[in-house]
Design a protein around this motif. Structure first.
Motif, PDB file in Angstrom:
ATOM      1  N   GLU A 127       8.274  -7.146  -7.162  1.00 57.87           N
ATOM      2  CA  GLU A 127       9.403  -7.816  -7.287  1.00 57.87           C
ATOM      3  C   GLU A 127      10.342  -7.404  -6.290  1.00 57.87           C
ATOM      4  N   GLU A 128      10.517  -6.355  -5.756  1.00 64.24           N
ATOM      5  CA  GLU A 128      11.440  -5.748  -4.811  1.00 64.24           C
ATOM      6  C   GLU A 128      11.255  -6.291  -3.616  1.00 64.24           C
ATOM      7  N   ASP A 134       9.064  -9.061  -3.118  1.00 64.16           N
ATOM      8  CA  ASP A 134       9.669 -10.556  -3.166  1.00 64.16           C
ATOM      9  C   ASP A 134      11.050 -10.713  -2.803  1.00 64.16           C
ATOM     10  N   GLU A 135      11.957 -10.033  -3.022  1.00 65.03           N
ATOM     11  CA  GLU A 135      13.265 -10.347  -2.854  1.00 65.03           C
ATOM     12  C   GLU A 135      13.602  -9.981  -1.471  1.00 65.03           C
ATOM     13  N   ILE A 136      12.946  -9.093  -0.833  1.00 61.49           N
ATOM     14  CA  ILE A 136      13.125  -8.795   0.588  1.00 61.49           C
ATOM     15  C   ILE A 136      12.609 -10.053   1.442  1.00 61.49           C
ATOM     16  N   MET A 137      11.510 -10.406   0.944  1.00 63.91           N
ATOM     17  CA  MET A 137      10.818 -11.697   1.645  1.00 63.91           C
ATOM     18  C   MET A 137      11.660 -12.883   1.560  1.00 63.91           C
ATOM     19  N   GLU A 138      12.258 -13.023   0.293  1.00 66.43           N
ATOM     20  CA  GLU A 138      13.479 -14.246  -0.002  1.00 66.43           C
ATOM     21  C   GLU A 138      14.526 -14.261   0.502  1.00 66.43           C
ATOM     22  N   ARG A 139      15.043 -13.147   1.362  1.00 66.51           N
ATOM     23  CA  ARG A 139      16.374 -13.047   1.628  1.00 66.51           C
ATOM     24  C   ARG A 139      16.813 -14.262   2.386  1.00 66.51           C
ATOM     25  N   GLY A 140      17.928 -14.826   1.938  1.00 69.02           N
ATOM     26  CA  GLY A 140      18.352 -15.898   3.002  1.00 69.02           C
ATOM     27  C   GLY A 140      17.804 -17.163   2.895  1.00 69.02           C
ATOM     28  N   LEU A 141      16.808 -17.287   1.883  1.00 70.64           N
ATOM     29  CA  LEU A 141      16.339 -18.794   1.856  1.00 70.64           C
ATOM     30  C   LEU A 141      17.009 -19.333   0.455  1.00 70.64           C
ATOM     31  N   ASP A 198       0.579  -0.235 -13.459  1.00 74.58           N
ATOM     32  CA  ASP A 198       0.790  -1.699 -13.078  1.00 74.58           C
ATOM     33  C   ASP A 198       2.134  -2.017 -13.150  1.00 74.58           C
ATOM     34  N   HIS A 199       2.802  -1.720 -14.177  1.00 73.02           N
ATOM     35  CA  HIS A 199       4.395  -1.891 -14.415  1.00 73.02           C
ATOM     36  C   HIS A 199       5.065  -1.724 -13.225  1.00 73.02           C
ATOM     37  N   ALA A 200       4.905  -0.184 -12.886  1.00 69.34           N
ATOM     38  CA  ALA A 200       5.516   0.388 -11.720  1.00 69.34           C
ATOM     39  C   ALA A 200       5.362  -0.343 -10.613  1.00 69.34           C
ATOM     40  N   ILE A 201       3.963  -0.949 -10.205  1.00 67.61           N
ATOM     41  CA  ILE A 201       3.687  -1.673  -9.096  1.00 67.61           C
ATOM     42  C   ILE A 201       4.132  -3.258  -9.079  1.00 67.61           C
ATOM     43  N   ARG A 231       0.903  -1.182   0.129  1.00 66.21           N
ATOM     44  CA  ARG A 231       0.000   0.158  -0.121  1.00 66.21           C
ATOM     45  C   ARG A 231       0.909   1.160  -0.076  1.00 66.21           C
ATOM     46  N   ARG A 232       1.930   1.138   0.858  1.00 66.87           N
ATOM     47  CA  ARG A 232       2.751   2.235   0.705  1.00 66.87           C
ATOM     48  C   ARG A 232       3.720   2.697  -0.417  1.00 66.87           C
ATOM     49  N   GLU A 233       4.068   1.507  -0.944  1.00 71.01           N
ATOM     50  CA  GLU A 233       4.653   1.657  -2.308  1.00 71.01           C
ATOM     51  C   GLU A 233       4.052   2.045  -3.358  1.00 71.01           C
ATOM     52  N   ALA A 234       2.469   1.400  -3.341  1.00 69.42           N
ATOM     53  CA  ALA A 234       1.709   1.986  -4.373  1.00 69.42           C
ATOM     54  C   ALA A 234       1.292   3.570  -4.496  1.00 69.42           C
TER      55      ALA A 234
END
Length: 146
Positions: free
Chosen positions: A116-117, A119-126, A108-111, A30-33
């Protein structure tokens, strides 16, 4: 329940953890959008419209699980802002067909980039194996809830 400033508890039920993750994800998106000028009420509508050339308003109600008046009001605002076009279906005049404008596709492309950013944060270290296992488990949990 903990205060918004308190850290999330380290223990708890699986449902509590899923709820916490869902809130964290939703708040971030929501913040990013909003930072790129997309109202939080438009995100789901943009998502579905961007993946389909044209949808009826009824299709959008079904896909987003929002009420018909909510979808109608949001689409009116989105049309005013130049994000969507609406027109009557020539084959069934009771239906309104909705599609994204170029500006709508750009937002939509910007969102998607922000997603993707995130997702990268959530997947760190996995590891790849851990991500695959987590996805399989979450899909099973979702299937159990349907």
């Amino acid at each position: 329940m903990h205060s918004p400033d308190a850290p999330f508890p380290k223990n708890g039920t699986l449902s509590m953890l899923i709820n916490d993750l869902s809130k964290l994800f939703d708040n971030r998106m929501r913040r990013e959008a909003e930072n790129i000028g997309v109202s939080s009420g438009y995100r789901r509508l943009l998502f579905h419209l961007a993946r389909n050339d044209v949808l009826t308003q009824l299709d959008m109600v079904r896909r987003t699980h929002l009420s018909p008046p909510t979808v109608s009001v949001a689409l009116q605002k989105m049309e005013f802002e130049g994000l969507v076009t609406r027109r009557a279906n020539s084959e069934d005049l009771r239906e309104t067909l909705v599609s994204l404008t170029e500006r709508g596709h750009e937002l939509d492309h910007a969102i998607r980039k922000k997603l993707e950013e995130t997702d990268e944060i959530m997947e760190r270290g996995l590891s790849d194996e851990e991500k695959a296992l987590l996805k399989r488990l979450l899909l099973q949990i979702r299937e159990n809830m349907i």
